[in-house]
Design an enzyme around this catalytic site. Structure first.
Site, PDB file in Angstrom:
ATOM      1  N   ASP A 128       6.048   4.057  -3.584  1.00 53.38           N
ATOM      2  CA  ASP A 128       7.273   3.493  -3.328  1.00 53.38           C
ATOM      3  C   ASP A 128       7.356   2.213  -4.381  1.00 53.38           C
ATOM      4  O   ASP A 128       6.455   1.965  -5.268  1.00 53.38           O
ATOM      5  CB  ASP A 128       6.918   2.818  -2.064  1.00 53.38           C
ATOM      6  CG  ASP A 128       8.182   1.989  -1.351  1.00 53.38           C
ATOM      7  OD1 ASP A 128       9.303   2.435  -1.575  1.00 53.38           O
ATOM      8  OD2 ASP A 128       7.972   1.047  -0.664  1.00 53.38           O
ATOM      9  N   LYS A 129       8.720   1.688  -4.394  1.00 53.78           N
ATOM     10  CA  LYS A 129       8.783   0.680  -5.383  1.00 53.78           C
ATOM     11  C   LYS A 129       8.657  -0.914  -4.874  1.00 53.78           C
ATOM     12  O   LYS A 129       7.819  -1.454  -5.125  1.00 53.78           O
ATOM     13  CB  LYS A 129      10.365   0.888  -5.880  1.00 53.78           C
ATOM     14  CG  LYS A 129      10.711  -0.211  -6.998  1.00 53.78           C
ATOM     15  CD  LYS A 129      12.042  -0.056  -7.396  1.00 53.78           C
ATOM     16  CE  LYS A 129      13.305  -0.675  -6.479  1.00 53.78           C
ATOM     17  NZ  LYS A 129      13.088  -2.154  -6.422  1.00 53.78           N
ATOM     18  N   PHE A 133      19.098  -3.172  10.978  1.00 47.70           N
ATOM     19  CA  PHE A 133      19.276  -2.567   9.715  1.00 47.70           C
ATOM     20  C   PHE A 133      18.727  -1.056   9.812  1.00 47.70           C
ATOM     21  O   PHE A 133      17.633  -0.955  10.578  1.00 47.70           O
ATOM     22  CB  PHE A 133      18.253  -3.019   8.483  1.00 47.70           C
ATOM     23  CG  PHE A 133      18.407  -2.048   7.336  1.00 47.70           C
ATOM     24  CD1 PHE A 133      19.236  -2.186   6.656  1.00 47.70           C
ATOM     25  CD2 PHE A 133      17.349  -1.470   7.139  1.00 47.70           C
ATOM     26  CE1 PHE A 133      19.149  -1.367   5.194  1.00 47.70           C
ATOM     27  CE2 PHE A 133      17.032  -0.386   5.899  1.00 47.70           C
ATOM     28  CZ  PHE A 133      18.319  -0.615   5.052  1.00 47.70           C
ATOM     29  N   ALA A 180       7.169   0.659   6.786  1.00 48.80           N
ATOM     30  CA  ALA A 180       7.135   1.492   7.959  1.00 48.80           C
ATOM     31  C   ALA A 180       7.830   2.655   7.658  1.00 48.80           C
ATOM     32  O   ALA A 180       7.604   3.784   8.103  1.00 48.80           O
ATOM     33  CB  ALA A 180       7.677   0.719   9.088  1.00 48.80           C
ATOM     34  N   ASP A 232       7.677   4.376   4.866  1.00 49.70           N
ATOM     35  CA  ASP A 232       6.908   5.459   4.242  1.00 49.70           C
ATOM     36  C   ASP A 232       5.730   6.243   5.033  1.00 49.70           C
ATOM     37  O   ASP A 232       5.073   7.123   4.520  1.00 49.70           O
ATOM     38  CB  ASP A 232       5.988   4.428   3.211  1.00 49.70           C
ATOM     39  CG  ASP A 232       6.898   3.802   2.345  1.00 49.70           C
ATOM     40  OD1 ASP A 232       7.926   4.431   1.706  1.00 49.70           O
ATOM     41  OD2 ASP A 232       6.454   2.699   1.820  1.00 49.70           O
TER      42      ASP A 232
END
Length: 969
Positions: free
Chosen positions: A230-231, A397, A655, A657
């Site tokens: 992940d970034k 979101f 979360a 991921d």
């Protein structure tokens, strides 16, 4: 874990309105339960129907930031409830409700939807108790090898049965000795011995701050071929720093402003930053998403949540934000409003919590909910009304929606406002075209290519007829349209200092690295360049996919990524970057000689996956950047990579991921929680330095498991030969001989030889993962022949002695104290020590044998004790082991010859292992014999296919769904 959850007492609302406390084990779906004001540990899955809850879900998701759960609204009455689609309204079993919030004297209520093993926690407990079968070749081959050992034992059983029947032994004696063969050749301690190395690796990982809930995954970590990262929060810092805001006015971008407080106090862009978030106060501290915290902090506004923390029915409705009080007083006392006059003097952000004083919001509430009082607003003098904005409703979101929004009301205004923030591409699609600057796309590209995270802000004035009650029920799609574009929020997301060195280490170890993120594709490409995921000399091809419509077929477009030229350090340069860009210096003539990487977003990923299956395989083999990926798409990518032969690890921190973390062969969650069930591995190391540690320990554990398996297999076969030789002479090892071998030698060595730590360096070559490889088979066969031959040689040496006299045995009794049993016991005791040393591999996966002090100490003690038995046994010791009695000076030559035979056994075993089984020439001969024409892994076939197509893909040429078969042929 299950019993602990069921021990909780839960308050249930009955149909007559009464409340009853019952054990959690008696809950059934449909029960209406009360969530206590001070929080609780959820014992079931429940959907929130009244009130709000602040929940810590770190045990399930690994996400340390508390989540706000809101009740199901009327707008969702027509929807079919799904725990996955309505996570914002669901309290999951096992999560900790920090506090519940209600309005007035109402209670926070939830409806039970799942209990027991059907809950989210129950599913995780089931997955721990009954994990998905691991398709790891090592475990599959281990079972095959045990079957081979059983077949060998069957041969020994048949031979033993023949011997005892031929000698007219009793049936019970024959059956007993035959069954002994099974327990000798197929040792019951084999599974335990193989897990010792994994247990040591797990303990070392724990000391490094990495917790593992699935130990078998440690071995799989030693065979990893690809790591997905992940970034945000993983490769880059979790906390984003506000680099600046770019306001849009009259369809044109203004200059970038680094300090948003220079904007007018009543500027809509500033109001969006102050209201469009999910922050809340917990124990006097502002808590929420790090991005929201940074954004709100930049405004230097105050955040008020009236009432006790547990009496706030909704963290949104009563929340009030406003500029600092001293600024309001100064501004409202002025006859001429100067927007920037007092904002610049602010030095710190203020966070206050009024406590019981709710009069300010009580004054605001009737104004907001009663449209008959509109005249009050029309006649009011705005400069006398405090400038406060109340947050009425929040649209949380959503990864799928790529945005969040809030409905707010400004004190003294007759209408409500909608403020929205989100992905620039998504927000732009919701805004009025005339409010979007012409250079929107180019400016966005300029900033994202530099690695900035860009968020778009928009606003819309809502109809006066929209009441408070209607605002609580309205669907977001009914109001999130025709927005006015306000500008861009530019966040600086710097790389973690550990990221680039770790990526370099992984690439040197020939482990492929991939970025999977929900961020903008150009931002992701820039970060990939900066951290070394994509070398500067390699090309990047952006893949754009369009789904079919009524007119056009699905198609793919290929474009080279472009590199901007801008110096961000020069303060005198214009704040808006230059729009011209320079393409990578690529000539079509030598394109095939250069390595290229694909970069693709989630929408295009779905198109290619559905309509271009052959292109999809090439995409995931050469893809390095996967941006704007939804959580389910991350999991799909991991599974697709596994399908073509990769052993995949996923490293993430949020979360979003969780699906990919669980789908991966080795999921590593970066979390502050000590351990979570979001992934097999949870790292308290807040960066990707944990990844090489897991791989090194995995390789060490895998090599240790191989060593232990071969050691235990040889131990079984050494004892098998010993017993068969002695059965042939109608003798056997005594009970204490067996005890010394099994407990004194094997158990001790099995425990300490696995203690060798992992090697410090990560090398390119991965350890073997198959027990049936030619080198392993040759190694075991050679060692079996050597140990069997040495035992026969020792027996022959005994028989050649002039003083040797063979004892006559009877049919019913075995003679335990004889020269045969003594000789075989002594030489086999040395053989156990020899194979333990030969199979204790050191670098490049484990440290040197001499670094394991426990193992070296055990070797010296056991070797010394065996030498004592050989040369100078005490009479009591002889009698204890049932060894033949001899004086220290008797038959010394024979005993020295036994020692020489043991030393020769060690030299031959070492040569067989190092110079033959593990030699390079054997591997070359193996390749010549196999003559493997095609790679066994599917991804290698795709790579080979790509090498044969130097002109693919054709840049700037669209590929349509019905045409891709022509391209491949």
């Amino acid at each position: 874990m299950v019993a602990h959850s069921n021990a909780v007492t839960v308050t249930v609302c009955r149909q007559n309105g009464s409340l009853e406390d019952i054990p959690a084990s008696q809950l059934v779906p449909g029960d209406l339960i009360v969530i206590p004001p001070n929080g609780c540990l959820m014992a079931c899955d429940a959907v929130l129907v009244a009130g709000n809850c602040i929940v810590n879900e770190s045990m399930l998701t690994g996400e340390s930031v508390p989540e706000t759960k809101t009740p199901v609204s009327r707008q969702e009455d027509n929807e079919v409830y799904s725990p996955q689609n309505h996570k914002r309204h669901t309290l999951f079993c096992g999560t900790h409700v920090i506090q519940s919030r209600y309005y007035g004297h109402d209670q926070v209520l939830g409806v039970v939807i799942r209990t027991g093993f059907l809950t989210a926690k129950g599913e995780l407990v089931r997955s721990i108790l009954f994990p998905k079968p691991l398709g790891f070749k090592f475990y599959q081959d281990s079972m095959k090898f045990i079957l081979v050992l059983f077949c060998i034992s069957a041969i020994g059983m048949a031979y033993s049965l023949y011997l005892y029947i031929h000698r007219h032994a009793s049936v019970s004696k024959a059956i007993l000795r035959v069954l002994d063969i099974v327990t000798i050749v197929v040792p019951p301690a084999l599974p335990a011995a193989m897990t010792v190395g994994t247990v040591y690796a797990q303990n070392r990982l724990k000391k490094s701050g990495i917790f593992c809930i699935s130990p078998p995954r440690i071995n799989i970590g030693g065979k990893l071929k690809l790591i997905c990262f992940d970034k945000t929060g993983t490769l880059t810092e979790e906390g984003l720093d506000l680099w600046g805001v770019i306001e849009a006015k009259s369809g044109r971008f203004q200059n970038l402003i680094h300090d948003p407080t220079h904007l007018s106090v009543e500027n809509k862009l500033l109001a969006t930053m102050a209201t469009c978030h999910s922050l809340t106060m917990i124990e006097g501290e502002l808590t929420g998403d790090p991005l929201d915290l940074k954004m709100f902090a930049a405004t230097k506004w105050e955040f008020d949540e009236p009432g006790y923390e547990t009496t706030r029915y909704d963290m949104l409705m009563p929340t009030v934000v406003h500029p600092p009080v001293h600024q309001l007083k100064l501004e409202h006392s002025s006859t001429s409003l100067q927007p920037n006059s007092c904002v610049c003097s602010l030095s710190a952000q203020l966070f206050t919590e009024p406590g019981k004083d709710t009069s300010r919001y009580d004054t605001l509430t009737p104004i907001m909910v009663k449209p008959v009082q509109h005249e009050m607003y029309d006649s009011a003098v705005e400069t006398k009304v405090p400038y406060e904005i109340g947050i009425v409703r929040q649209f949380p979101f959503s990864s799928s929606a790529q945005r969040m929004g809030v409905i707010c009301r400004t004190l003294g205004k007759p209408h409500m406002d909608l403020y929205v923030k989100g992905a620039p591409e998504k927000i732009a699609s919701l805004c009025l075209k005339q409010t979007l600057p012409e250079n929107f796309s180019s400016l966005l590209q300029d900033y994202t290519l530099q690695g900035f995270r860009v968020i778009a802000l928009a606003w819309r004035k809502l109809d006066r007829k929209l009441t408070w009650h209607h605002a609580q029920r309205v669907k977001r799609d009914q109001i999130e349209f025709d927005l006015t574009f306000l500008g861009l929020l530019v966040m600086q997301n710097t790389l973690k200092p550990e990221t680039t060195p770790v990526i370099e280490v992984l690439q040197q170890a020939k482990i492929r690295t991939v970025m999977v993120t929900g961020d903008n594709i150009l931002t992701a490409v820039s970060v990939a360049r900066d951290c070394g995921l994509i070398p500067r000399s390699d090309n990047i091809i952006l893949v754009s996919g369009l789904p079919p419509d009524d007119v056009n077929r699905a198609c793919i477009d290929w474009q080279y990524a472009e590199s901007p030229h801008i110096d961000l350090e020069e303060e005198d340069e214009p704040s808006v970057p230059v729009s011209h860009q320079q393409k990578l210096n690529i000539n079509e003539e030598n394109k095939g000689d250069q390595t290229f990487h694909f970069a693709i977003d989630g929408r295009s990923f779905a198109v290619v996956r559905q309509y271009f299956p052959e292109v999809f395989l090439r995409l995931i083999v050469r893809g390095t950047v996967f941006a704007r990926m939804a959580p389910d798409q991350k999991a799909q990518l991991v599974e697709s990579l596994q399908d073509i032969g990769y052993i995949v690890s996923m490293c993430g921190d949020g979360a979003n991921d969780c699906g990919a973390l669980k789908a991966a062969d080795v999921g590593i969650s970066l979390s502050e929680a000590e351990a979570s069930v979001a992934a097999p591995f949870t790292s308290k190391i807040p960066n990707i330095e944990c990844v090489p540690i897991v791989i090194r320990e995995g390789r060490c554990a895998l090599v240790t498991s191989f060593s232990m398996f071969r050691f235990i297999a040889l131990y079984s076969l050494i004892q098998f030969f010993s017993v068969l030789i002695l059965y042939n002479r109608f003798s056997n090892l005594s009970d204490f001989m067996f005890l010394y071998i099994d407990l004194g030698i094997i158990t001790t060595l099995a425990i300490v030889m696995s203690y060798t730590a992992a090697y410090e360096k990560l090398v390119a070559k991965r350890p073997q993962g198959s027990m049936v490889s030619l080198s392993n088979i040759i190694s075991l066969v050679l060692q079996i022949l050597l140990v069997g031959g040495i035992q026969l040689a020792a027996l022959m040496l005994l028989e050649y002695q002039h003083w040797y006299k063979r004892v006559s045995f009877g049919p019913q009794e075995e003679t335990l104290m004889c020269w045969e049993s003594t000789t075989i016991f002594l030489i086999s005791s040395f053989q156990y020590l020899i194979v333990a040393v030969v199979f204790s591999k050191g670098p490049p996966y484990r440290k040197s044998l001499f670094s394991n002090f426990y193992f070296m100490g055990a070797l010296f003690l056991l070797t010394g004790f065996t030498l004592l038995l050989l040369f100078s046994p005490f009479k009591k010791l002889n009698a204890f082991f049932k060894l033949v009695l001899w004086n220290p000076h008797e038959k010394l030559k024979f005993r020295l010859m036994l020692l020489v035979l043991a030393v020769g056994n060690f030299i031959l075993c070492f040569i067989a292992q190092v110079c033959i089984a593990e030699s390079q020439w054997l591997k070359k001969v193996t390749r010549l014999i196999k003559q493997k024409k095609e790679p066994k892994n599917r991804y290698r076939l795709v790579e080979k296919e790509l090498e044969s197509l130097p002109d693919w893909p054709v840049i700037n040429e669209k590929l349509y769904a019905s045409d891709y078969s022509v391209v491949f042929h």
